[in-house]
Design a protein around this motif. Sequence first.
Motif, mmCIF file in Angstrom:
data_model
loop_
_atom_site.group_PDB
_atom_site.id
_atom_site.type_symbol
_atom_site.label_atom_id
_atom_site.label_comp_id
_atom_site.label_asym_id
_atom_site.label_seq_id
_atom_site.Cartn_x
_atom_site.Cartn_y
_atom_site.Cartn_z
ATOM 1 N N ASN A 62 0.843 -1.203 0.000
ATOM 2 C CA ASN A 62 0.000 0.000 0.000
ATOM 3 C C ASN A 62 0.873 1.246 0.000
ATOM 4 O O ASN A 62 2.052 1.174 0.322
ATOM 5 C CB ASN A 62 -0.903 0.012 1.235
ATOM 6 C CG ASN A 62 -1.907 -1.126 1.193
ATOM 7 O OD1 ASN A 62 -1.564 -2.273 1.417
ATOM 8 N ND2 ASN A 62 -3.140 -0.816 0.893
ATOM 9 N N PHE A 133 -1.346 -4.792 -6.960
ATOM 10 C CA PHE A 133 -0.967 -3.580 -6.219
ATOM 11 C C PHE A 133 -1.029 -2.317 -7.066
ATOM 12 O O PHE A 133 -1.182 -1.225 -6.524
ATOM 13 C CB PHE A 133 0.395 -3.768 -5.538
ATOM 14 C CG PHE A 133 0.278 -4.581 -4.279
ATOM 15 C CD1 PHE A 133 -0.270 -4.021 -3.141
ATOM 16 C CD2 PHE A 133 0.637 -5.918 -4.252
ATOM 17 C CE1 PHE A 133 -0.433 -4.764 -1.977
ATOM 18 C CE2 PHE A 133 0.483 -6.681 -3.100
ATOM 19 C CZ PHE A 133 -0.059 -6.099 -1.954
ATOM 20 N N ILE A 136 -4.599 -1.393 -6.392
ATOM 21 C CA ILE A 136 -4.758 -0.896 -5.013
ATOM 22 C C ILE A 136 -4.215 0.528 -4.910
ATOM 23 O O ILE A 136 -4.880 1.440 -4.422
ATOM 24 C CB ILE A 136 -4.040 -1.835 -4.003
ATOM 25 C CG1 ILE A 136 -4.838 -3.140 -3.844
ATOM 26 C CG2 ILE A 136 -3.843 -1.153 -2.649
ATOM 27 C CD1 ILE A 136 -4.119 -4.228 -3.056
ATOM 28 N N GLN A 137 -2.980 0.719 -5.390
ATOM 29 C CA GLN A 137 -2.344 2.036 -5.270
ATOM 30 C C GLN A 137 -3.071 3.093 -6.109
ATOM 31 O O GLN A 137 -3.184 4.245 -5.699
ATOM 32 C CB GLN A 137 -0.873 1.952 -5.689
ATOM 33 C CG GLN A 137 -0.010 1.192 -4.690
ATOM 34 C CD GLN A 137 1.470 1.223 -5.048
ATOM 35 O OE1 GLN A 137 1.903 1.959 -5.924
ATOM 36 N NE2 GLN A 137 2.256 0.402 -4.367
ATOM 37 N N GLU A 140 -5.835 4.363 -4.151
ATOM 38 C CA GLU A 140 -5.332 5.162 -3.020
ATOM 39 C C GLU A 140 -4.887 6.546 -3.494
ATOM 40 O O GLU A 140 -5.139 7.552 -2.827
ATOM 41 C CB GLU A 140 -4.164 4.419 -2.333
ATOM 42 C CG GLU A 140 -4.626 3.181 -1.572
ATOM 43 C CD GLU A 140 -3.492 2.331 -1.024
ATOM 44 O OE1 GLU A 140 -3.688 1.689 0.020
ATOM 45 O OE2 GLU A 140 -2.406 2.280 -1.651
ATOM 46 N N ASP A 612 -4.236 6.470 4.779
ATOM 47 C CA ASP A 612 -5.652 6.091 4.896
ATOM 48 C C ASP A 612 -6.241 6.554 6.230
ATOM 49 O O ASP A 612 -7.389 6.967 6.319
ATOM 50 C CB ASP A 612 -5.855 4.583 4.688
ATOM 51 C CG ASP A 612 -5.117 3.741 5.712
ATOM 52 O OD1 ASP A 612 -4.089 4.205 6.233
ATOM 53 O OD2 ASP A 612 -5.562 2.600 5.980
#
Length: 909
Positions: A62, A133, A136-137, A140, A612
């Motif tokens: 992350n 990932f 995911i990133q 984010e 987060d």
Amino acid sequence: MDYKESLLLPKTDFPMRGNLPQNEPLRYKKWDNIKVYEKMKKNRVDCSSFTLHDGPPYANGNIHIGHALNKILKDIINKFHYFDGKSIRYTPGWDCHGLPIEQKVEEKIGSEKKKILAKSKLRELCREHATKFVNIQKDEFKSLGVIADWENPYLTMDFKFEANIYRELCAIAKQGLLVQRSKPVYWSWAAQTALAEAEVEYEDKVSPSIFVAFKHQDLDASIIIWTTTPWTLPANQAIALNKDEEYVLTSDKFIVAKKLYNSLIEQGVISGIIVETIDVLKLENTKATNPLNGRDSRIIFGEHVLMDSGSGAVHTAPGHGEDDYKVSLKYGIEVIMPVDAYGKYDETIVREKLFKDADKYLGLNVFKANDLILEELGNALLKKVDIKHSYPHCWRTHTPIIFRATKQWFISIDDEYGQKNQTLRQNALEVVENLKFYPEWGRNRLKAMLEGRPDWCISRQRDWGVPIAFFRNKKTDEIVFDEKVLNFTAMIFEQHGCDAWYDMDIKDLLYPGSGLNPDDLEKTLDILDVWFDSGSTQNAVLRSGNYDAGTFPADMYLEGSDQHRGWFQSSLLTTLASSEIAPYKSILTHGFTVDEKGEKMSKSKGNVVAPDKVLKEYGSEILRLWVAMSDYQSDLKISDNILKQNGELYRKIRNTARFLLANIDGLENLVEIDKLGELDKWILEKAKKVFDEIEASFKVYEFSKGLNKLNNFLVVDLSGIYLDVCKDRLYCDKKDDIHRTASQTAMAMITKKLISTLACILTYTMDELLDFAPAIIKGDSKDIFDFEKYELPEVKSSINDELFVEAKEKFSEIKDALSKEKIIKSTLELEIVTTSEEFLALDEVESSDWFLVSKVSNVSSAEKELGSFKIENSEFKVFKATGHKCPRCWKYTSSNEDELCSRCDEVVN
């Protein structure tokens, strides 16, 4: 009678509280749905451009607060240029190959299974891990309000991308800068691969510092060497001296550098007095004996032998050090490499008789051999102490590395090539002189690193990466550099990815018209350094035509200051090596994130700030404000306290903007400049000066300097004086009274400027603000991305700023004292009598509003003076107001009690 209904009180639906954690994701989703990035492109067709080329984060894990800082800063800069009227392109990317991902996959499947797994299957698992990932990133980063071409990011593992990385390698080979040689490189025995400089980190390590006597074969004396790596002694081939220094013989029969004699006496290494000076030139090519194995050690000369520590005689093992290798090359001394890929002694120690009893060292990790070696040295070991020193470690395994000579691929830094017939080092240093650096000290840092760097070792002995895909002729041991063969390989990679190198037979990979026999060929199996991947993005992203990524060279590369030795260098060297052009026009660097005390973040300290968590508690706007308010040129402090301070600043900005919006309500047309009141002109003149200074700071990316100026203006001049001063006319004047609409005009102009200034930082908030803004502010804009840059007009005010502010401050002191003594409840109970021509020349309403009193004149019928002050030759006396309190505006300007003042009477009746 209640006159409240007759007042024009501020009115807006723009909420006081942002509720950012709940509301931001909804607006960001909306931006996604309406394709804001595409809209930004359409809004700036045929405009001048700005290209910030994204340095790829690693697709593993992350994002952390450093990632957030980096992406937000890039976003602020991109948006600054966008709202300044430029067409921007921002293609985000990810580094997808390399050791960290391979290690994660290995952890998952186990090292035993990895050994038997087909290479293509392992690569498939690595690809899946990276893809997971990246997604995911990506989410984010979007949650930080970062706008980019998220639909078309670049991934270094995409087939076309891999093909272009390979093409860049071939272009460098064509320039003659790609060489294969056996030479000592940083070697991670824990990861079994060579490392580049950028993959080496320095950590503290305890090592034995030893002085060892090598008996000279012709003289009755011993030469003393000093080392902190006893495990390299078996591979010693020579002892290097400095021919320009004096060497002496001591009475205890040791040869040492004269400059280091006293230091050696103090350390207790030797005890004898100086007997004579040695003719150092006569020692060249004589021999001493290695006490560990009885082998010859040749005396040679080297410029790298310094007089700052040690004995002036350097233990030389050409397989274990860059300087050792270079000096041995001059003397034609053979490289012995007795250490295998796992950092263990191999059969070489038996074959070359490097130990008296080689069997006990066979298969032993070199660091575990140190104590055994010290024992075997016996009386030749003159001194041993353990020292704690900074030692190179592998960036991934965090284990100490070794220098190990192996056959590797290098990009040569010092061979001449190309149109200028200069070296890559010379070309790179020339470029650095002409770049723009933010901050400027980055120039010297990059320059120093380029001046001191060795050849770039680009080969790795791993599986997950772009292969150095060449054919070697088994009969001649030569590499096939035929252009058609290389182009055919690149074409296969573009269609099938570079997994094809492992999955397809040579006959299918070989260009059909090459005239070569596939049976005579073998594949090279090393992969490229992951820094070569990211260094090639300038070709694969900006020049390939596969992405709408902006112009080449890029206007800016922006990363952390550690990238002077990483991406900034790898990008510069690949582009210069292949194309003799720089990939960027400017470099901006930021520091690292640390806690409130300036300490590095770590889970064990419990001081990690996770993005987060910040978003859930504060919202991304507060994080964005933290980035903009930080002096990012040094390390950036972050903690709950610091975020709370930024939260306070955000509330100040939000509430000021809300107050402005609420008071502009009902304004349909802006008043002409020459019809504005003096106070309106005063605030606009102030605002123009401040916002020009803010823009000048933003243009050189000094956002914190600009925001501090803005904060000071909002707090001191705008809220502290002007908005306070205007309340009476805004609430109590007739809706279309020129006094009122003039002040509304000044506020509208400042609001527009505030929005266009903060749009790059607080994009979410400015977009939300426009939802509630009247047409006079919003114009035809559907959202913030349509909002056009607004310039404040040039306005000249007759107000003497220093005099007026000083008078207000001095009056404030008297007012505070009167309030404290309960003589007054409100300043409206007061009037001021002055001799100041500047105040008397003003419209009476303007001057009384400035002090928030009921009257300013040069005469008073009041008898008792309540206070006074003097500024230069002007006197100011404070009295109780002589009029009666108006029940509507509360000014003491009515003729009779309970009657409206003339202004209020006109408005109401």
